[in-house]
Enzyme design. Structure first.
Site: not given
Length: 356
Positions: A140, A190, A222, A246, A250
């Site tokens: 970001y 990851k 994942d 993020d 959520d």
């Protein structure tokens, strides 16, 4: 304790008003003194000053011990240039205060289990976890970034980048949070694909040496996304980088049934933390006494737990009062169910105060 209060837009003023009533009652019960001062942020600031984050707001926040925020944004300002829309004020104050860690709990009150989207057998195990998201780094904020033309076609690119000190400080927040909860931390990365994740895992392991009593595990992002819906009860605290956090925070919030129940905190190393509900400004119900103030009231509990040092008992009292209110059947429109006592924003505040 000095608290900067930013009601913001939409239902912000209504829900913050109830949260401040609870804060006042806490002061009476626990012998604490809170000094509050209001500041402009978001659309309200645009209307008054022409920009979403006035310098006076920044200075007041920096001079405070904590910041309480309602919500920002709304269709009234959607046609503005993105650089001056209300949401830029929120991003700006996070940057100005150096708030690099976002703490978002996802807890399912047993009284609201019917609102959960998961199977009953999964729900019965309980959902009570905390996502610690790095807030100021990663893809970001990394550079270079942009869109350019290469070989006659448009190419978009972002850079996921983390320095060692950024990983170390967010890992420490994760470990410290686990100390205050059930002593388990899952670091999500990851590392089987990304170089930046391999560094992430190495640094987290180094920080773990300072926390021998915390049970540390690692999980690929994942798999973490899958496990959150398969068995969220296995998680206590999750720590992860900005993009992964993020998405996972959520996901964690939606499995609890209503975002109207969930608080959050954004904290830095020394600057005041910012505490806010995770939901938006809900302009469609603003001014109608329909909003659910419980997420904002629970944000006050987080404020007391993470910014006031010795007021953890007061935070627990607020959380217990909210739980008792739900047990008594009080519901706002977003969490209503058959046989409930449907109330408005102010009445829900009244019920929590009575139980507190």
């Amino acid at each position: 304790m000095k608290i900067c209060v930013m009601p913001g837009d939409g239902i912000g003023r209504e829900i913050v008003a109830q949260a401040l009533r609870v804060l006042g009652r806490v002061g009476e019960k626990f012998g604490a003194r809170f000094e509050t001062e209001e500041a402009l942020l978001g659309g309200a600031a645009i209307d008054a000053t022409g920009g979403p984050l006035p310098e006076a707001t920044v200075k007041l926040c920096q001079a405070s011990d904590a910041v309480l925020l309602g919500a920002v944004g709304g269709p009234k300002w959607d046609t503005l240039d993105p650089s001056i829309r209300p949401e830029r004020g929120l991003l700006g104050i996070r940057k100005a205060l150096g708030l690099f860690a976002n703490l978002r709990p996802a807890s399912l009150f047993p009284e609201l289990k019917q609102a959960c989207y998961l199977r009953p057998d999964i729900v019965d195990k309980g959902i009570d976890l905390l996502v610690v998201r790095e807030l100021t780094g990663g893809a970001y904020f990394g550079t270079p970034k942009g869109v350019e033309v290469r070989d006659g076609e448009r190419v978009g690119f972002n850079t996921m980048i983390y320095s060692e000190h950024e990983i170390r400080r967010i890992a420490k927040v994760g470990f410290e949070a686990a100390k205050k909860r059930r002593g388990r931390l899952c670091s999500v990365d990851k590392a089987n694909v990304l170089d930046v994740s391999r560094l992430w895992r190495e640094v987290v392991l180094e920080v773990a040496a300072d926390y021998p009593d915390i049970e540390l595990s690692h999980m690929y992002v994942d798999n973490a996304a899958m496990q959150l819906v398969r068995d969220p009860s296995q998680f206590d605290v999750i720590v992860t980088e900005n993009l992964f956090g993020d998405i996972l925070s959520d996901e964690a919030s939606v499995i609890t049934g209503s975002i109207g129940m969930l608080p959050s905190a954004s904290v830095g190393e020394k600057n005041p933390g910012l505490f806010e509900p995770i939901h938006g400004s809900a302009p469609d119900i603003a001014g109608q006494d329909k909003a659910n103030p419980l997420a904002t009231i629970l944000s006050v509990a987080m404020l007391l737990r993470y910014s006031a040092g010795d007021l953890a008992e007061a935070a627990e009292a607020i959380e217990a009062a909210v739980k008792k209110t739900l047990q008594q059947g009080y519901r706002t429109g977003d969490i209503r169910e058959a046989g409930c006592r449907l109330v408005g924003c102010a009445q829900m505040g009244d019920a929590v105060l009575a139980n507190l």
